[in-house]
Each structure stands twice: as C-alpha cells, then as structure tokens.
Design an enzyme around this catalytic site. Sequence first.
Site, PDB file in Angstrom:
ATOM      1  N   TYR A 170       0.814  -1.217   0.000  1.00 40.22           N
ATOM      2  CA  TYR A 170       0.000   0.000   0.000  1.00 40.22           C
ATOM      3  C   TYR A 170       0.845   1.262   0.000  1.00 40.22           C
ATOM      4  O   TYR A 170       0.419   2.300  -0.500  1.00 40.22           O
ATOM      5  CB  TYR A 170      -1.011  -0.016   1.153  1.00 40.22           C
ATOM      6  CG  TYR A 170      -2.270  -0.704   0.700  1.00 40.22           C
ATOM      7  CD1 TYR A 170      -3.175  -0.046  -0.118  1.00 40.22           C
ATOM      8  CD2 TYR A 170      -2.506  -2.031   1.019  1.00 40.22           C
ATOM      9  CE1 TYR A 170      -4.305  -0.673  -0.591  1.00 40.22           C
ATOM     10  CE2 TYR A 170      -3.635  -2.677   0.548  1.00 40.22           C
ATOM     11  CZ  TYR A 170      -4.531  -1.986  -0.255  1.00 40.22           C
ATOM     12  OH  TYR A 170      -5.634  -2.611  -0.745  1.00 40.22           O
TER      13      TYR A 170
ATOM     14  N   GLN B  44     -14.564   5.198  -6.909  1.00 39.97           N
ATOM     15  CA  GLN B  44     -14.027   4.030  -6.214  1.00 39.97           C
ATOM     16  C   GLN B  44     -12.523   4.151  -6.094  1.00 39.97           C
ATOM     17  O   GLN B  44     -11.871   3.305  -5.496  1.00 39.97           O
ATOM     18  CB  GLN B  44     -14.362   2.761  -7.010  1.00 39.97           C
ATOM     19  CG  GLN B  44     -15.840   2.552  -7.191  1.00 39.97           C
ATOM     20  CD  GLN B  44     -16.126   1.407  -8.153  1.00 39.97           C
ATOM     21  OE1 GLN B  44     -16.432   0.305  -7.749  1.00 39.97           O
ATOM     22  NE2 GLN B  44     -16.012   1.666  -9.435  1.00 39.97           N
TER      23      GLN B  44
ATOM     24  N   ASP C 197      -6.922   7.384  -5.122  1.00 41.12           N
ATOM     25  CA  ASP C 197      -5.692   8.122  -5.443  1.00 41.12           C
ATOM     26  C   ASP C 197      -5.796   9.641  -5.282  1.00 41.12           C
ATOM     27  O   ASP C 197      -4.801  10.345  -5.417  1.00 41.12           O
ATOM     28  CB  ASP C 197      -5.244   7.775  -6.870  1.00 41.12           C
ATOM     29  CG  ASP C 197      -6.333   8.015  -7.908  1.00 41.12           C
ATOM     30  OD1 ASP C 197      -7.120   8.973  -7.769  1.00 41.12           O
ATOM     31  OD2 ASP C 197      -6.392   7.235  -8.886  1.00 41.12           O
TER      32      ASP C 197
ATOM     33  N   HIS D  77     -14.344   4.186  -1.426  1.00 35.26           N
ATOM     34  CA  HIS D  77     -13.328   3.224  -0.977  1.00 35.26           C
ATOM     35  C   HIS D  77     -12.179   3.873  -0.202  1.00 35.26           C
ATOM     36  O   HIS D  77     -11.118   3.277  -0.060  1.00 35.26           O
ATOM     37  CB  HIS D  77     -12.778   2.428  -2.169  1.00 35.26           C
ATOM     38  CG  HIS D  77     -13.749   1.427  -2.690  1.00 35.26           C
ATOM     39  ND1 HIS D  77     -13.621   0.815  -3.921  1.00 35.26           N
ATOM     40  CD2 HIS D  77     -14.882   0.905  -2.144  1.00 35.26           C
ATOM     41  CE1 HIS D  77     -14.632  -0.024  -4.099  1.00 35.26           C
ATOM     42  NE2 HIS D  77     -15.414   0.025  -3.045  1.00 35.26           N
TER      43      HIS D  77
ATOM     44  N   CYS E  64      -3.933   4.837  12.537  1.00 30.76           N
ATOM     45  CA  CYS E  64      -3.564   3.751  13.434  1.00 30.76           C
ATOM     46  C   CYS E  64      -4.723   2.762  13.523  1.00 30.76           C
ATOM     47  O   CYS E  64      -5.871   3.168  13.678  1.00 30.76           O
ATOM     48  CB  CYS E  64      -3.245   4.343  14.800  1.00 30.76           C
ATOM     49  SG  CYS E  64      -3.019   3.088  16.068  1.00 30.76           S
TER      50      CYS E  64
HETATM   51  P1  NAD Z   1     -11.190  -2.471 -12.155  1.00 34.87           P
HETATM   52  O1  NAD Z   1      -9.713  -2.678 -12.134  1.00 34.87           O
HETATM   53  O2  NAD Z   1     -12.083  -3.572 -11.746  1.00 34.87           O
HETATM   54  O3  NAD Z   1     -11.672  -2.005 -13.592  1.00 34.87           O
HETATM   55  C1  NAD Z   1     -11.043  -1.001 -14.321  1.00 34.87           C
HETATM   56  C2  NAD Z   1     -11.848  -0.782 -15.580  1.00 34.87           C
HETATM   57  O4  NAD Z   1     -11.282   0.305 -16.274  1.00 34.87           O
HETATM   58  C3  NAD Z   1     -11.844  -1.988 -16.527  1.00 34.87           C
HETATM   59  O5  NAD Z   1     -13.190  -2.262 -16.891  1.00 34.87           O
HETATM   60  C4  NAD Z   1     -11.016  -1.494 -17.723  1.00 34.87           C
HETATM   61  O6  NAD Z   1     -11.495  -2.019 -18.944  1.00 34.87           O
HETATM   62  C5  NAD Z   1     -11.240  -0.007 -17.657  1.00 34.87           C
HETATM   63  N1  NAD Z   1     -10.183   0.829 -18.227  1.00 34.87           N
HETATM   64  C6  NAD Z   1      -8.846   0.605 -18.247  1.00 34.87           C
HETATM   65  N2  NAD Z   1      -8.205   1.657 -18.810  1.00 34.87           N
HETATM   66  C7  NAD Z   1      -9.175   2.568 -19.148  1.00 34.87           C
HETATM   67  C8  NAD Z   1      -9.147   3.839 -19.749  1.00 34.87           C
HETATM   68  N3  NAD Z   1      -7.997   4.442 -20.126  1.00 34.87           N
HETATM   69  N4  NAD Z   1     -10.328   4.490 -19.950  1.00 34.87           N
HETATM   70  C9  NAD Z   1     -11.506   3.915 -19.572  1.00 34.87           C
HETATM   71  N5  NAD Z   1     -11.584   2.702 -19.008  1.00 34.87           N
HETATM   72  C10 NAD Z   1     -10.431   2.031 -18.783  1.00 34.87           C
HETATM   73  O7  NAD Z   1     -11.381  -1.158 -11.275  1.00 34.87           O
HETATM   74  P2  NAD Z   1     -12.581  -0.698 -10.390  1.00 34.87           P
HETATM   75  O8  NAD Z   1     -13.859  -0.988 -11.097  1.00 34.87           O
HETATM   76  O9  NAD Z   1     -12.275   0.681  -9.979  1.00 34.87           O
HETATM   77  O10 NAD Z   1     -12.519  -1.640  -9.077  1.00 34.87           O
HETATM   78  C11 NAD Z   1     -11.362  -2.073  -8.480  1.00 34.87           C
HETATM   79  C12 NAD Z   1     -11.076  -1.512  -7.073  1.00 34.87           C
HETATM   80  O11 NAD Z   1      -9.665  -1.336  -6.954  1.00 34.87           O
HETATM   81  C13 NAD Z   1     -11.626  -0.174  -6.809  1.00 34.87           C
HETATM   82  O12 NAD Z   1     -12.663  -0.316  -5.933  1.00 34.87           O
HETATM   83  C14 NAD Z   1     -10.521   0.692  -6.200  1.00 34.87           C
HETATM   84  O13 NAD Z   1     -10.746   0.945  -4.841  1.00 34.87           O
HETATM   85  C15 NAD Z   1      -9.295  -0.119  -6.318  1.00 34.87           C
HETATM   86  N6  NAD Z   1      -8.234   0.511  -7.147  1.00 34.87           N
HETATM   87  C16 NAD Z   1      -8.096   1.871  -7.190  1.00 34.87           C
HETATM   88  C17 NAD Z   1      -7.127   2.454  -7.989  1.00 34.87           C
HETATM   89  C18 NAD Z   1      -6.986   3.975  -8.009  1.00 34.87           C
HETATM   90  O14 NAD Z   1      -7.327   4.629  -7.042  1.00 34.87           O
HETATM   91  N7  NAD Z   1      -6.499   4.566  -9.116  1.00 34.87           N
HETATM   92  C19 NAD Z   1      -6.302   1.665  -8.773  1.00 34.87           C
HETATM   93  C20 NAD Z   1      -6.462   0.263  -8.698  1.00 34.87           C
HETATM   94  C21 NAD Z   1      -7.448  -0.277  -7.890  1.00 34.87           C
HETATM   95 ZN    ZN Z   2      -2.421   4.579  17.812  1.00 37.62          ZN
END
Ligand code: NAD
Ligand code: ZN
Length: 252
Positions: free
Chosen positions: A70, A108, A111, A126, A134
């Site tokens: 993380y 979701q 970042d 999320h 902590c």
């Molecule tokens: P996911 O990884 O399940 O899906 C990502 C989706 O984005 C896919 O359907 C993919 O086809 C699509 N995609 C990829 N590149 C793209 C682009 N340039 N333009 C449009 N679409 C594109 O992600 P999710 O649905 O957000 O769920 C996964 C969980 O992982 C989230 O709940 C989140 O908390 C966490 N996560 C967050 C981050 C972040 O904050 N950037 C990164 C990774 C995972």
């Molecule tokens: Zn503490």
Amino acid sequence: MLDVDIPTSLIETLNEAQAVTILTGAGVSAESGIPTFRDAMTGLWAKYEPEQLASPKAFEKEPELVTRWYDERRRLALEAEPNPGHLALARLERIFEKLGREFTLVTQNVDRLHQRAGSRRVIEVHGAVTVWHCSKCLEGNEERGGPFEKYPPVCGKCGGVRRPAVVWFGEPLPPGALDEALNAAARSDLFLSVGTSAMVYPAAGLIELIRRNHACSLEINTQETSSTHLMDWSIQGPSGEVLPKLVDLAFA
Ligand code: NAD
Ligand code: ZN
C-alpha cells in the site's frame, strides 16, 4: 484525434440533464500511470491476488507485506498527475454549478486525483490511499513524503500498526458516503459509469437503481463490461480522450 463517435442524442441529453451522477473507477486513472488492480500485479507482486493484499486478514497476518504494497500505491498516487479525463470532470462540475444543476461525482478510486484536478465535491466510497491511520487508536493524517521509515509503520501515540484508510475486501463502505451516493443517483436523470468494471458494490447497486428510475445511462470504458448491455449508450475508448470530447460537444 479520437476516433469514436459520440451520438447526438447523448450530447443533447448531457446538455439538458438537470442532475447527473458519475461513478468512476480505476480506468479513469490508468492514463495517469496508475495501474488498475489487474494490471498492478506485476514484478514483485505477480504471485499475489489483490484479495491476498487487500483484506483485514492479510494485514493481521502479514502487516509488513501489506503495508509495503500500500505504501507503493500511496507513492504512485502522489507522483501521478491528473489526466484530461479528471480535468474534464472537474470542468463539468463547474458548468453544472454555474447552471444551478446538480452534479455528483462518486469514485471508487483511492488516489485523490479527482480532487487534485479541481473536483470540489468527491464522494470516496473506498477511502484514500494517501491517508493512513492507526489500526488501534485511529489517529491519522495525510502522508505526503517518501517511503516510511519502517514496515509496518507504527503509531507514535499508542504503538499500534498504521494502515491505509482504504476499504478492504470484507470491510463495510463508509456509511455516509454510500447513502450520499445512492441518494444522488436516485435524483439523477443521467448516470455515467466511467473506467470501472462495475462488478463490485456499490457500482452494481447504483446501476440497478438508475435502471429502476428509468434515468439515462452511459458507460465509457476501453472494454466491454458486464454492465455494457444495461446502458443506453456505451462508448469504447480511453476516458482521458472521450470525456473532454463529450464535455466540449455538450457545452461548446
Ligand atoms: P477495475 O480494475 O475492476 O476495472 C477497471 C476498468 O477500467 C476496466 O473495466 C477497464 O477495462 C477499464 N479501463 C482501463 N483503462 C481505461 C481507460 N484508459 N479508460 C476507460 N476505461 C479504462 O477497477 P474498479 O472498477 O475501480 O474496481 C477495483 C477496485 O480497486 C476499486 O474499488 C478501487 O478501490 C481499487 N483501485 C483503485 C485504484 C486507483 O485509485 N487509481 C487503482 C487500482 C485499484
Ligand atoms: Zn495509535
């Protein structure tokens, strides 16, 4: 130049929408260099499934491994820059504000790139990977610097292990955030699902609610998802190209 067709009916619907709810996922940040979960499992991490690193059980069993993973996500987020997709959503919020219409951005993503792009009100379902607290006394703050001194990092106050303020598999969503997102979606006449596979809750729940209310819906994704067939419009392309073009066309 982006080679996708944006239907006139969609442009008109966005132009006339009185209340819009937008749900974003990891895909929106892909063009900022932040990998989606599936794409993040490379190198050192190739042998893990996201569930093995993103759960309270994993944190309890292997706090060093989980906090190292993380902390890498945290630093990646801080080093990244918002892309034109984030910027277009911030611009759309200001346009809706000026017109006195309702605009809700639900993400979701953990970042904080929407906020850095200028989005003023972001519902984070999320949590945020840049905030650590902590696990015992909950004392926490935004962590801006380089790597932690040690892994797992410990609380200066009580000696408990610190963790990212993100929602892990099996943990409840922040209740206020979820209610706010559902209420906004219930009032919306247009819903956008952008860069999310829309499989995990609340994405799936929001889409269900929108369909029940007969609101219009658009998906923007580089690939087809399990929700594509439920949408009124689906645009296949990178959100960093599609979103600016859509906002330009609707509010030229
Ligand atoms: P996911 O990884 O399940 O899906 C990502 C989706 O984005 C896919 O359907 C993919 O086809 C699509 N995609 C990829 N590149 C793209 C682009 N340039 N333009 C449009 N679409 C594109 O992600 P999710 O649905 O957000 O769920 C996964 C969980 O992982 C989230 O709940 C989140 O908390 C966490 N996560 C967050 C981050 C972040 O904050 N950037 C990164 C990774 C995972
Ligand atoms: Zn503490």
